[in-house]
Design a protein around this motif. Sequence first.
Motif, PDB file in Angstrom:
ATOM      1  N   SER A   1      57.574  38.107  35.634  1.00  0.00           N
ATOM      2  CA  SER A   1      56.440  37.819  36.506  1.00  0.00           C
ATOM      3  C   SER A   1      56.725  38.362  37.892  1.00  0.00           C
ATOM      4  O   SER A   1      57.849  38.613  38.269  1.00  0.00           O
ATOM      5  N   GLY A   2      55.653  38.490  38.639  1.00  0.00           N
ATOM      6  CA  GLY A   2      55.776  38.977  40.014  1.00  0.00           C
ATOM      7  C   GLY A   2      54.415  39.335  40.545  1.00  0.00           C
ATOM      8  O   GLY A   2      53.440  39.418  39.816  1.00  0.00           O
ATOM      9  N   ASP A   3      54.352  39.574  41.847  1.00  0.00           N
ATOM     10  CA  ASP A   3      53.061  39.873  42.467  1.00  0.00           C
ATOM     11  C   ASP A   3      52.451  41.143  41.924  1.00  0.00           C
ATOM     12  O   ASP A   3      51.236  41.347  41.917  1.00  0.00           O
ATOM     13  N   ASP A   4      53.335  42.081  41.428  1.00  0.00           N
ATOM     14  CA  ASP A   4      52.827  43.344  40.921  1.00  0.00           C
ATOM     15  C   ASP A   4      52.414  43.231  39.474  1.00  0.00           C
ATOM     16  O   ASP A   4      51.839  44.155  38.900  1.00  0.00           O
ATOM     17  N   VAL A   5      52.694  42.071  38.832  1.00  0.00           N
ATOM     18  CA  VAL A   5      52.388  41.920  37.419  1.00  0.00           C
ATOM     19  C   VAL A   5      51.284  40.902  37.198  1.00  0.00           C
ATOM     20  O   VAL A   5      50.343  41.141  36.464  1.00  0.00           O
ATOM     21  N   LEU A   6      51.397  39.774  37.870  1.00  0.00           N
ATOM     22  CA  LEU A   6      50.424  38.709  37.645  1.00  0.00           C
ATOM     23  C   LEU A   6      49.097  39.003  38.310  1.00  0.00           C
ATOM     24  O   LEU A   6      49.056  39.651  39.360  1.00  0.00           O
ATOM     25  N   GLU A   7      48.020  38.516  37.677  1.00  0.00           N
ATOM     26  CA  GLU A   7      46.687  38.674  38.255  1.00  0.00           C
ATOM     27  C   GLU A   7      46.531  37.748  39.457  1.00  0.00           C
ATOM     28  O   GLU A   7      47.269  36.766  39.618  1.00  0.00           O
ATOM     29  N   ASP A   8      45.542  38.049  40.284  1.00  0.00           N
ATOM     30  CA  ASP A   8      45.241  37.153  41.412  1.00  0.00           C
ATOM     31  C   ASP A   8      44.692  35.865  40.897  1.00  0.00           C
ATOM     32  O   ASP A   8      44.016  35.839  39.893  1.00  0.00           O
TER      33      ASP A   8
ATOM     34  N   ALA B   1      35.365  43.328  17.498  1.00  0.00           N
ATOM     35  CA  ALA B   1      36.399  43.383  18.535  1.00  0.00           C
ATOM     36  C   ALA B   1      35.776  43.101  19.894  1.00  0.00           C
ATOM     37  O   ALA B   1      34.765  43.691  20.269  1.00  0.00           O
ATOM     38  N   ALA B   2      36.357  42.170  20.611  1.00  0.00           N
ATOM     39  CA  ALA B   2      35.823  41.802  21.930  1.00  0.00           C
ATOM     40  C   ALA B   2      36.023  42.954  22.905  1.00  0.00           C
ATOM     41  O   ALA B   2      37.147  43.425  23.093  1.00  0.00           O
ATOM     42  N   PRO B   3      34.967  43.464  23.523  1.00  0.00           N
ATOM     43  CA  PRO B   3      35.117  44.548  24.494  1.00  0.00           C
ATOM     44  C   PRO B   3      35.767  44.034  25.779  1.00  0.00           C
ATOM     45  O   PRO B   3      35.748  42.843  26.059  1.00  0.00           O
ATOM     46  N   ALA B   4      36.333  44.953  26.507  1.00  0.00           N
ATOM     47  CA  ALA B   4      36.894  44.580  27.806  1.00  0.00           C
ATOM     48  C   ALA B   4      35.754  44.125  28.711  1.00  0.00           C
ATOM     49  O   ALA B   4      34.740  44.819  28.838  1.00  0.00           O
ATOM     50  N   ARG B   5      35.900  42.967  29.294  1.00  0.00           N
ATOM     51  CA  ARG B   5      34.836  42.418  30.126  1.00  0.00           C
ATOM     52  C   ARG B   5      35.304  42.421  31.588  1.00  0.00           C
ATOM     53  O   ARG B   5      36.125  41.596  31.967  1.00  0.00           O
ATOM     54  N   PRO B   6      34.780  43.348  32.368  1.00  0.00           N
ATOM     55  CA  PRO B   6      35.231  43.431  33.765  1.00  0.00           C
ATOM     56  C   PRO B   6      34.828  42.203  34.560  1.00  0.00           C
ATOM     57  O   PRO B   6      33.748  41.646  34.378  1.00  0.00           O
ATOM     58  N   ALA B   7      35.713  41.783  35.432  1.00  0.00           N
ATOM     59  CA  ALA B   7      35.442  40.639  36.302  1.00  0.00           C
ATOM     60  C   ALA B   7      36.298  40.785  37.554  1.00  0.00           C
ATOM     61  O   ALA B   7      37.407  41.320  37.504  1.00  0.00           O
ATOM     62  N   PRO B   8      35.797  40.312  38.669  1.00  0.00           N
ATOM     63  CA  PRO B   8      36.596  40.390  39.890  1.00  0.00           C
ATOM     64  C   PRO B   8      37.706  39.348  39.880  1.00  0.00           C
ATOM     65  O   PRO B   8      37.617  38.340  39.177  1.00  0.00           O
ATOM     66  N   SER B   9      38.745  39.605  40.637  1.00  0.00           N
ATOM     67  CA  SER B   9      39.752  38.573  40.853  1.00  0.00           C
ATOM     68  C   SER B   9      39.205  37.605  41.896  1.00  0.00           C
ATOM     69  O   SER B   9      38.197  37.875  42.564  1.00  0.00           O
ATOM     70  N   ILE B  10      39.851  36.474  42.038  1.00  0.00           N
ATOM     71  CA  ILE B  10      39.437  35.499  43.050  1.00  0.00           C
ATOM     72  C   ILE B  10      39.494  36.133  44.444  1.00  0.00           C
ATOM     73  O   ILE B  10      38.579  35.970  45.258  1.00  0.00           O
ATOM     74  N   LYS B  11      40.553  36.896  44.700  1.00  0.00           N
ATOM     75  CA  LYS B  11      40.697  37.531  46.009  1.00  0.00           C
ATOM     76  C   LYS B  11      39.587  38.536  46.275  1.00  0.00           C
ATOM     77  O   LYS B  11      39.073  38.639  47.391  1.00  0.00           O
ATOM     78  N   GLN B  12      39.198  39.280  45.242  1.00  0.00           N
ATOM     79  CA  GLN B  12      38.123  40.261  45.410  1.00  0.00           C
ATOM     80  C   GLN B  12      36.792  39.575  45.704  1.00  0.00           C
ATOM     81  O   GLN B  12      36.029  40.026  46.562  1.00  0.00           O
ATOM     82  N   ALA B  13      36.521  38.492  44.982  1.00  0.00           N
ATOM     83  CA  ALA B  13      35.275  37.765  45.215  1.00  0.00           C
ATOM     84  C   ALA B  13      35.238  37.206  46.636  1.00  0.00           C
ATOM     85  O   ALA B  13      34.199  37.261  47.313  1.00  0.00           O
ATOM     86  N   LYS B  14      36.368  36.662  47.088  1.00  0.00           N
ATOM     87  CA  LYS B  14      36.420  36.114  48.449  1.00  0.00           C
ATOM     88  C   LYS B  14      36.255  37.215  49.491  1.00  0.00           C
ATOM     89  O   LYS B  14      35.605  37.013  50.525  1.00  0.00           O
ATOM     90  N   ARG B  15      36.830  38.379  49.221  1.00  0.00           N
ATOM     91  CA  ARG B  15      36.701  39.508  50.162  1.00  0.00           C
ATOM     92  C   ARG B  15      35.241  39.936  50.281  1.00  0.00           C
ATOM     93  O   ARG B  15      34.716  40.123  51.396  1.00  0.00           O
ATOM     94  N   ALA B  16      34.565  40.084  49.147  1.00  0.00           N
ATOM     95  CA  ALA B  16      33.155  40.481  49.170  1.00  0.00           C
ATOM     96  C   ALA B  16      32.311  39.416  49.858  1.00  0.00           C
ATOM     97  O   ALA B  16      31.396  39.740  50.629  1.00  0.00           O
ATOM     98  N   PHE B  17      32.628  38.152  49.601  1.00  0.00           N
ATOM     99  CA  PHE B  17      31.874  37.056  50.222  1.00  0.00           C
ATOM    100  C   PHE B  17      32.041  37.075  51.729  1.00  0.00           C
ATOM    101  O   PHE B  17      31.066  36.933  52.487  1.00  0.00           O
ATOM    102  N   GLU B  18      33.277  37.254  52.211  1.00  0.00           N
ATOM    103  CA  GLU B  18      33.552  37.238  53.648  1.00  0.00           C
ATOM    104  C   GLU B  18      32.804  38.336  54.390  1.00  0.00           C
ATOM    105  O   GLU B  18      32.416  38.168  55.551  1.00  0.00           O
TER     106      GLU B  18
END
Length: 345
Positions: free
Chosen positions: A338-345, A125-142
């Motif tokens: 769909s919606g901003d509260d449902v879809l991933e960044d 079974a594939a484990p959950a693989r944590p990853a940042p969203s695009i917005k999170q990566a951009k925030r950390a980069f900025e």
Amino acid sequence: MSKQPNEKNERLKRRFVDYRKYARQLSDKTLDRELAALERFDVWNGRQDFEKFHIQWAMDFRAHLEKAKGTTGKPLSKSTARAIMATLREFTLWLSQQDGFRKRIRTSDAEYFNLSRRDEAEARAAPARPAPSIKQAKRAFEMLPATTPREMRDKAVFALLCLTGIRVGALISLRIRHIDLIEKSVTQNPREVATKFGKRIDTFFAKGFPEAEAALRAWITYLDEEALYGRDDPLFPATAIAPQSNTGFAVEGFDRRPWKSTEPVRKIVNGAFQAAKLDSFGPHAFRHMLARRATKDCTVPELVAMAQNLGHTDVLTTLRSYGQLSRERQRALITGESGDDVLED
């Protein structure tokens, strides 16, 4: 107290490892894991001669692994138990074909080194693989500063991970000439770059990260115009540590050599996300980030291109190992809500 190693067993283990290295072309890292698995079995079995093999050993060893604990004191994970059993299965198959063992060991005996169906399914079974969203990566980069040369280098490291999802082992082995800012590409030539399985990978910058491209360009310009580095010098030189008369050691510019390990990159990435008050992620998480964006927004040809960009021979590798959908995304696609509260960044 464990018994001393059995000379006969040690010779057989060494022959098996040579077979796996040269005939099966396994890496030294994999061979180390297989040797550890064989040693674990050998110690558990009291160093008895392998030539006395009986299928009861396999059945009892499986029962032992089901109760065994790892280095943390927690029960051994099913995936670890599966890897250990797989090594013993391969070893038994190999033994059954060796002179002096053919009459004693049958090829079918190797099948006793298997987990139960339930444990096998759990291990796969594939484990959950944590990853940042695009917005999170951009925030950390900025939020990463770029005032000093060291800060510029660290920001460029983060930028290249955002743009390419390059494996960290390859990243620290890059030379300046492997980057083409005009073509927006990274040439991962296995003769010069530490790629997985020695594959050649042509990687192009992902769209949507203009600030990351600018940071990478600023760093390469600094190396060229101020540090006077050449095309064969490391893209990300190691920090130089110089002795001080009163304070011991202090950071002093760069050494004209690459990092010896991947740990500095991990610290840069973890520190950037922590400074942005986000969950910590490692360098490999950028591969998941880019793959998940591809499964969400890209056409089939674009998905194939992303698979090639990540160095995957088969696009299914990208989908199975990197492109898992979150529970929220799965719900949105199935229910149509769909919606901003449902879809991933």
